[in-house]
Design a protein around this motif. Structure first.
Motif, PDB file in Angstrom:
ATOM      1  N   GLY A   1      38.526  52.769  30.461  1.00 36.94           N
ATOM      2  CA  GLY A   1      39.498  53.375  31.360  1.00 36.94           C
ATOM      3  C   GLY A   1      40.910  52.888  31.200  1.00 36.94           C
ATOM      4  N   THR A   2      41.196  52.181  30.133  1.00 37.19           N
ATOM      5  CA  THR A   2      42.548  51.689  29.911  1.00 37.19           C
ATOM      6  C   THR A   2      42.772  51.503  28.416  1.00 37.19           C
ATOM      7  OG1 THR A   2      44.168  50.002  30.518  1.00 37.19           O
ATOM      8  CG2 THR A   2      41.911  49.255  30.138  1.00 37.19           C
ATOM      9  N   SER A   3      44.035  51.449  28.034  1.00 40.06           N
ATOM     10  CA  SER A   3      44.365  51.229  26.629  1.00 40.06           C
ATOM     11  C   SER A   3      45.264  50.009  26.490  1.00 40.06           C
ATOM     12  CB  SER A   3      45.103  52.447  26.059  1.00 40.06           C
ATOM     13  OG  SER A   3      44.283  53.580  26.093  1.00 40.06           O
ATOM     14  N   ASN A   4      45.080  49.312  25.377  1.00 42.43           N
ATOM     15  CA  ASN A   4      45.899  48.149  25.044  1.00 42.43           C
ATOM     16  C   ASN A   4      45.973  47.112  26.170  1.00 42.43           C
ATOM     17  OD1 ASN A   4      47.443  46.688  23.212  1.00 42.43           O
ATOM     18  ND2 ASN A   4      49.365  47.401  24.112  1.00 42.43           N
ATOM     19  N   PRO A   5      44.828  46.747  26.729  1.00 42.28           N
ATOM     20  CA  PRO A   5      44.867  45.710  27.761  1.00 42.28           C
ATOM     21  C   PRO A   5      45.039  44.338  27.133  1.00 42.28           C
ATOM     22  CG  PRO A   5      42.607  46.263  27.285  1.00 42.28           C
ATOM     23  CD  PRO A   5      43.455  47.185  26.424  1.00 42.28           C
ATOM     24  N   ASN A   6      45.514  43.391  27.911  1.00 37.31           N
ATOM     25  CA  ASN A   6      45.402  41.992  27.523  1.00 37.31           C
ATOM     26  C   ASN A   6      43.981  41.562  27.873  1.00 37.31           C
ATOM     27  OD1 ASN A   6      48.081  41.902  26.776  1.00 37.31           O
ATOM     28  ND2 ASN A   6      48.772  41.066  28.711  1.00 37.31           N
ATOM     29  N   LEU A   7      43.355  40.809  26.964  1.00 39.03           N
ATOM     30  CA  LEU A   7      41.977  40.393  27.175  1.00 39.03           C
ATOM     31  C   LEU A   7      41.885  38.873  27.165  1.00 39.03           C
ATOM     32  CD1 LEU A   7      40.252  42.980  24.797  1.00 39.03           C
ATOM     33  CD2 LEU A   7      40.257  43.003  27.300  1.00 39.03           C
ATOM     34  N   TYR A   8      40.954  38.347  27.942  1.00 40.09           N
ATOM     35  CA  TYR A   8      40.859  36.901  28.132  1.00 40.09           C
ATOM     36  C   TYR A   8      39.398  36.458  28.149  1.00 40.09           C
ATOM     37  CZ  TYR A   8      45.435  38.028  30.087  1.00 40.09           C
ATOM     38  OH  TYR A   8      46.708  38.528  30.289  1.00 40.09           O
TER      39      TYR A   8
ATOM     40  N   ILE B   1      44.790  44.263  19.061  1.00 40.64           N
ATOM     41  CA  ILE B   1      43.729  44.179  18.053  1.00 40.64           C
ATOM     42  C   ILE B   1      44.074  43.112  17.026  1.00 40.64           C
ATOM     43  CG2 ILE B   1      42.517  45.413  16.219  1.00 40.64           C
ATOM     44  CD1 ILE B   1      42.954  47.976  17.791  1.00 40.64           C
ATOM     45  N   GLY B   2      43.119  42.234  16.786  1.00 38.31           N
ATOM     46  CA  GLY B   2      43.292  41.199  15.776  1.00 38.31           C
ATOM     47  C   GLY B   2      44.206  40.064  16.173  1.00 38.31           C
ATOM     48  N   GLN B   3      44.783  40.135  17.358  1.00 39.47           N
ATOM     49  CA  GLN B   3      45.699  39.072  17.807  1.00 39.47           C
ATOM     50  C   GLN B   3      44.982  38.171  18.803  1.00 39.47           C
ATOM     51  OE1 GLN B   3      49.801  40.443  18.790  1.00 39.47           O
ATOM     52  NE2 GLN B   3      49.004  42.485  18.368  1.00 39.47           N
TER      53      GLN B   3
ATOM     54  N   SER C   1      37.265  37.166  18.721  1.00 38.05           N
ATOM     55  CA  SER C   1      37.755  38.254  17.879  1.00 38.05           C
ATOM     56  C   SER C   1      37.937  39.496  18.723  1.00 38.05           C
ATOM     57  CB  SER C   1      36.774  38.536  16.725  1.00 38.05           C
ATOM     58  OG  SER C   1      35.522  38.937  17.222  1.00 38.05           O
ATOM     59  N   ARG C   2      38.828  40.345  18.275  1.00 39.98           N
ATOM     60  CA  ARG C   2      39.088  41.620  18.950  1.00 39.98           C
ATOM     61  C   ARG C   2      39.080  42.705  17.864  1.00 39.98           C
ATOM     62  NH1 ARG C   2      43.888  42.812  23.370  1.00 39.98           N
ATOM     63  NH2 ARG C   2      43.427  45.013  23.735  1.00 39.98           N
TER      64      ARG C   2
ATOM     65  N   GLN D   1      37.505  45.790  22.961  1.00 41.37           N
ATOM     66  CA  GLN D   1      36.341  44.961  22.719  1.00 41.37           C
ATOM     67  C   GLN D   1      36.785  43.537  22.395  1.00 41.37           C
ATOM     68  OE1 GLN D   1      34.191  45.822  19.094  1.00 41.37           O
ATOM     69  NE2 GLN D   1      32.225  45.214  19.982  1.00 41.37           N
ATOM     70  N   PHE D   2      36.176  42.592  23.069  1.00 46.02           N
ATOM     71  CA  PHE D   2      36.544  41.186  22.889  1.00 46.02           C
ATOM     72  C   PHE D   2      35.251  40.399  22.738  1.00 46.02           C
ATOM     73  CE2 PHE D   2      39.633  38.220  22.348  1.00 46.02           C
ATOM     74  CZ  PHE D   2      40.043  37.432  23.411  1.00 46.02           C
ATOM     75  N   ILE D   3      35.157  39.609  21.689  1.00 46.84           N
ATOM     76  CA  ILE D   3      33.915  38.914  21.382  1.00 46.84           C
ATOM     77  C   ILE D   3      34.172  37.407  21.309  1.00 46.84           C
ATOM     78  CG2 ILE D   3      32.088  38.613  19.667  1.00 46.84           C
ATOM     79  CD1 ILE D   3      32.614  41.543  18.837  1.00 46.84           C
ATOM     80  N   LEU D   4      33.305  36.669  21.923  1.00 48.36           N
ATOM     81  CA  LEU D   4      33.351  35.203  21.880  1.00 48.36           C
ATOM     82  C   LEU D   4      32.181  34.729  21.027  1.00 48.36           C
ATOM     83  CD1 LEU D   4      34.743  32.617  23.091  1.00 48.36           C
ATOM     84  CD2 LEU D   4      32.941  32.664  24.818  1.00 48.36           C
ATOM     85  N   SER D   5      32.471  33.863  20.072  1.00 46.92           N
ATOM     86  CA  SER D   5      31.441  33.454  19.123  1.00 46.92           C
ATOM     87  C   SER D   5      31.432  31.955  18.899  1.00 46.92           C
ATOM     88  CB  SER D   5      31.671  34.141  17.768  1.00 46.92           C
ATOM     89  OG  SER D   5      31.724  35.535  17.894  1.00 46.92           O
ATOM     90  N   SER D   6      30.299  31.521  18.389  1.00 46.86           N
ATOM     91  CA  SER D   6      30.174  30.154  17.899  1.00 46.86           C
ATOM     92  C   SER D   6      29.176  30.158  16.755  1.00 46.86           C
ATOM     93  CB  SER D   6      29.701  29.210  18.998  1.00 46.86           C
ATOM     94  OG  SER D   6      29.453  27.919  18.471  1.00 46.86           O
ATOM     95  N   LYS D   7      29.430  29.352  15.759  1.00 52.33           N
ATOM     96  CA  LYS D   7      28.481  29.256  14.651  1.00 52.33           C
ATOM     97  C   LYS D   7      27.354  28.307  14.981  1.00 52.33           C
ATOM     98  CE  LYS D   7      31.823  30.364  11.028  1.00 52.33           C
ATOM     99  NZ  LYS D   7      32.510  29.900   9.794  1.00 52.33           N
TER     100      LYS D   7
END
Lengths: 110, 111
Positions: free
Chosen positions: B27-34, B53-55, B67-68, B73-79
């Motif tokens: 429902g929105t475009s170009n949001p800041n994600l946290y 994106i990518g920032q 990553s974005r 879409q915002f993804i939190l990862s760990s190896k």
């Protein structure tokens, strides 16, 4: 680093009473926001007050901001058991980031 | 209307295993994600934020990355997870000078 500090850290009141929570911060801000978090859930935005505003109302909520004292207060009037939650203040210094305090736990006893 | 979805709600992972938490906004475009982490009984620690994106901006050097790949879409990862990675992870978005909208959170327990 945490900018806002809520006071008191815990507050227990009876239903119908008013609850006042205070927040102090250290540097200049663009706006200050209050959030509520029910146990194990995400935060819910309650109210935002800008640095050029002194008071704001939303339903049973009243927020004040004193930039000279770097402090804000959140007043919940006629509290209800459903108001039991943790409350956080958060400050925005004009960037994309919001910095949260440690939160305070409000318990409203029926 | 603007909504945010975060999953899973709970996760139990062994030490040394990888992690991927996903958050999407509608429902929105170009949001800041946290991405925030909340330790038990404590405040919120900002981990990463993204303005596009990518920032990705990292607030705390640690065992996690973000990553974005798409705008919402915002993804939190760990190896390799550590015990200290346990906590309550919250995704949020914002637009303009308004409050944040938070997801419902992921309770991560590393065993």
């Amino acid at each position: 680093s945490q900018q806002g500090e809520e006071d008191p850290q815990a507050l227990s009141i009876q239903e119908g009473e008013n609850a006042t929570m205070n927040c102090s911060y250290k540097t200049s801000i663009n706006n200050l926001q209050w959030y509520r978090q029910n146990s194990g859930r995400g935060l819910v935005h309650l109210i935002l007050i800008r640095s050029n505003e002194r008071e704001k109302h939303s339903g049973r909520l009243r927020v004040t901001l004193d930039t000279s004292k770097k402090s804000s207060s959140l007043l919940i009037t006629a509290s209800r058991a459903a108001d039991t939650a943790s409350y956080f203040c958060a400050t925005n210094r004009g960037s994309e980031k919001l910095v949260f305090g440690k939160g305070m736990k409000l318990t409203v006893n029926p | 209307s603007q909504t945010i979805h975060q999953w899973p709600a709970t996760l139990v992972q062994p030490v040394g295993s990888p992690l991927s938490l996903e958050c999407t906004v509608e429902g929105t475009s170009n949001p800041n994600l946290y991405w925030y982490r909340q330790a038990a009984g404590r405040g919120l620690q900002l981990l990463f934020y993204s303005v596009g994106i990518g920032q990705i901006s990292s607030e705390v050097p640690q065992n996690l990355s973000a990553s974005r790949p798409q705008d919402r879409q915002f993804i939190l990862s760990s190896k390799k997870l550590l015990l200290s990675d346990s906590g309550f992870y919250l995704c949020a978005f914002s637009q303009g000078d308004y409050g944040y909208t938070f997801g419902s959170g992921t309770r991560l327990t590393v065993v």
